[in-house]
Scaffold this motif. Structure first.
Motif, short mmCIF file in Angstrom:
data_model
loop_
_atom_site.label_atom_id
_atom_site.label_comp_id
_atom_site.label_asym_id
_atom_site.label_seq_id
_atom_site.Cartn_x
_atom_site.Cartn_y
_atom_site.Cartn_z
N ASP A 1 -1.42 17.19 3.61
CA ASP A 1 -2.12 15.88 3.75
C ASP A 1 -1.70 14.98 4.99
OD1 ASP A 1 -3.69 16.29 1.43
OD2 ASP A 1 -2.20 15.10 -0.06
N THR A 2 -0.40 14.91 4.88
CA THR A 2 0.05 13.86 6.03
C THR A 2 0.11 14.55 7.43
OG1 THR A 2 1.83 14.03 4.41
CG2 THR A 2 1.97 11.84 5.92
N ARG A 3 0.41 15.76 7.48
CA ARG A 3 0.79 16.21 8.90
C ARG A 3 -0.16 17.39 9.33
NH1 ARG A 3 5.82 14.16 7.33
NH2 ARG A 3 6.83 14.10 9.45
N TRP B 1 -1.77 2.23 0.32
CA TRP B 1 -0.59 2.84 -0.24
C TRP B 1 -0.95 3.40 -1.82
CZ3 TRP B 1 0.53 0.07 -4.71
CH2 TRP B 1 0.28 -1.21 -4.68
N ALA C 1 -1.73 7.51 -2.63
CA ALA C 1 -0.35 8.37 -2.98
C ALA C 1 0.42 7.97 -4.31
CB ALA C 1 0.59 7.98 -1.86
N ARG D 1 -7.47 10.80 1.47
CA ARG D 1 -6.35 11.41 2.14
C ARG D 1 -7.13 11.87 3.45
NH1 ARG D 1 -2.11 12.22 0.25
NH2 ARG D 1 -1.55 10.87 -1.64
N THR E 1 -8.20 9.53 6.03
CA THR E 1 -7.08 8.76 6.72
C THR E 1 -6.50 9.81 7.80
OG1 THR E 1 -5.72 9.63 4.98
CG2 THR E 1 -6.45 7.17 4.85
N ILE E 2 -6.76 11.09 7.53
CA ILE E 2 -6.76 11.87 8.56
C ILE E 2 -7.31 11.73 9.91
CG2 ILE E 2 -6.23 14.31 9.38
CD1 ILE E 2 -5.38 15.12 6.51
N ASP F 1 -4.23 5.61 11.34
CA ASP F 1 -3.95 4.37 10.61
C ASP F 1 -3.98 3.01 11.36
OD1 ASP F 1 -2.12 6.48 10.90
OD2 ASP F 1 -1.33 6.18 8.81
#
Lengths: 222, 222
Positions: A108-110, B102, B105, B154, B157-158, B162
């Motif tokens: 998800d993050t990377r 936030w 998550a 998710r 946001t990729i 941000d």
DNA sequence: ACCTGAACACCGTTCAAGT
DNA sequence: ACCTGAACACCGTTCAAGT
């Protein structure tokens, strides 16, 4: 002393790859929350400070793990149909989460920051462009599909506890935890799953095929 | 000295609710990764150790924040149609993520453990049961919809960094970062979004309506 | 009942020193 | 080039002591 052992890799040689592989093993076995620089170093038989010779920091470590794990997602060959290709990569991602329970959160993050993530996106988008979707529509289809694929994993893990217990056990627990009479709808659903376990694969396929149907209707030939 | 000020709450009184609200404010303003017990205590004018009089620990703090934030999701009234109800809660969740970046998550991890999470699930499932879905099917529909709703956040946001930059900027950056010729499909999609920004709401609605269509076909009257 | 001060066990990370 | 030892700035948390 054999000239050359069957196992040709010298286990004593430490490099970035071995650091990353060991980190993945720690995350697999004990959970990613237990993966500290000191713990990882201990596994490798060195001090924590020595890790910085192979990774630039913990963030780089996690990025490297994400890169390796994304590369494990099986991208089907280019000659299979687009729909089968999307189905297969979805299944492959779900199998990945079985091997590496921590992968979904990292991806998800990377995803977009890793080389393997770019290759993944390019292969998926290429498949969609090749069957005639415009770039903008292909991007939307990609986003929608991956939202579902990765989102399902998170919701699923909410349903079935991290413990080995299957979904009927979880349903039973949820059912027991509900104050009697307070949440009738939730209690009814929990009771249904306590009797007959939820079929995770069929549940996943239900939503996936709906999305694929919708994308298919956007194809020029359809 | 007024008998009773308009503002009846005494700001000096510290309690669990004020701790949680302040924690949310910190997370909103500076990001949840900056939320430490020491930082939170400083905001409240006390020492970190004193926080343990109001929450049992950091885990309890995050659980309390999750509970409050889930309660902010607008569950439409029971008399509106099921489809509109699902649409409205999806939109409400997306607005929530704008206010509290936030939240997604936290909700992923803690939805089912919070009282407000049980209430949320009960209301959604109740809506689906009332129009005639069986408990097992209603559960599957709930899982599929929420996989998509929270998963989309998710993935989205990729796509859009941000930073305040909009999606054309991000597309431009992605396009520039790609080694020329290496990922042609990805480059084509990035170029398309650099020219015309991706419509996040329309992109979200596309997948959501497909899933709602599929659920509608399962209704007894349909 | 609520707060403070000091401590504890843990983090990631840096850096001079070794080889 | 790679590793060690010791330190640093930070965590969450505990607890005796204050009021």
């Amino acid at each position: 002393m054999p000239r050359r052992a069957h196992n040709d890799e010298r286990r004593e040689t430490l490099n970035r790859d071995r650091v990353l592989r060991t980190a993945m093993a720690v995350a697999d076995e004990r959970g990613i929350e237990t993966l500290t620089m000191r713990e990882l170093a201990g596994r490798l038989g060195i001090e924590a400070a020595s890790l910085y010779n192979h990774v630039s920091g913990k963030d780089d470590l996690l990025a490297g793990m994400a890169d390796l794990v994304i590369a494990e997602i099986d991208l089907p060959s280019e000659d299979s149909g687009w729909r089968e290709a999307m189905r297969r990569r979805a299944m492959s991602a779900r199998e990945l989460f079985e091997r590496h329970g921590w992968a979904a959160a990292l991806i998800d993050t990377r995803m977009q920051a890793q080389p393997s993530g770019l290759a993944y996106a390019d292969r998926v988008l290429g498949t969609l462009l090749r069957v005639g979707l415009s770039p903008a529509v292909a991007g939307n289809a990609f986003l929608v599909l991956d939202s579902y694929i990765y989102g399902y994993e998170r919701q699923r893990t909410i349903l079935s506890r991290d413990d080995g217990g299957d979904s009927t056990d979880t349903a039973q627990e949820v059912g027991d935890a509900i104050p009697p009479g307070a949440f009738p709808a939730l209690a009814a659903v929990a009771a249904a799953y306590a009797k007959q376990p939820f079929d995770e694969d069929a549940g996943f396929a239900f939503g996936l095929e709906l999305l694929l149907d919708g994308i298919e209707r956007l194809l020029p030939t359809g």
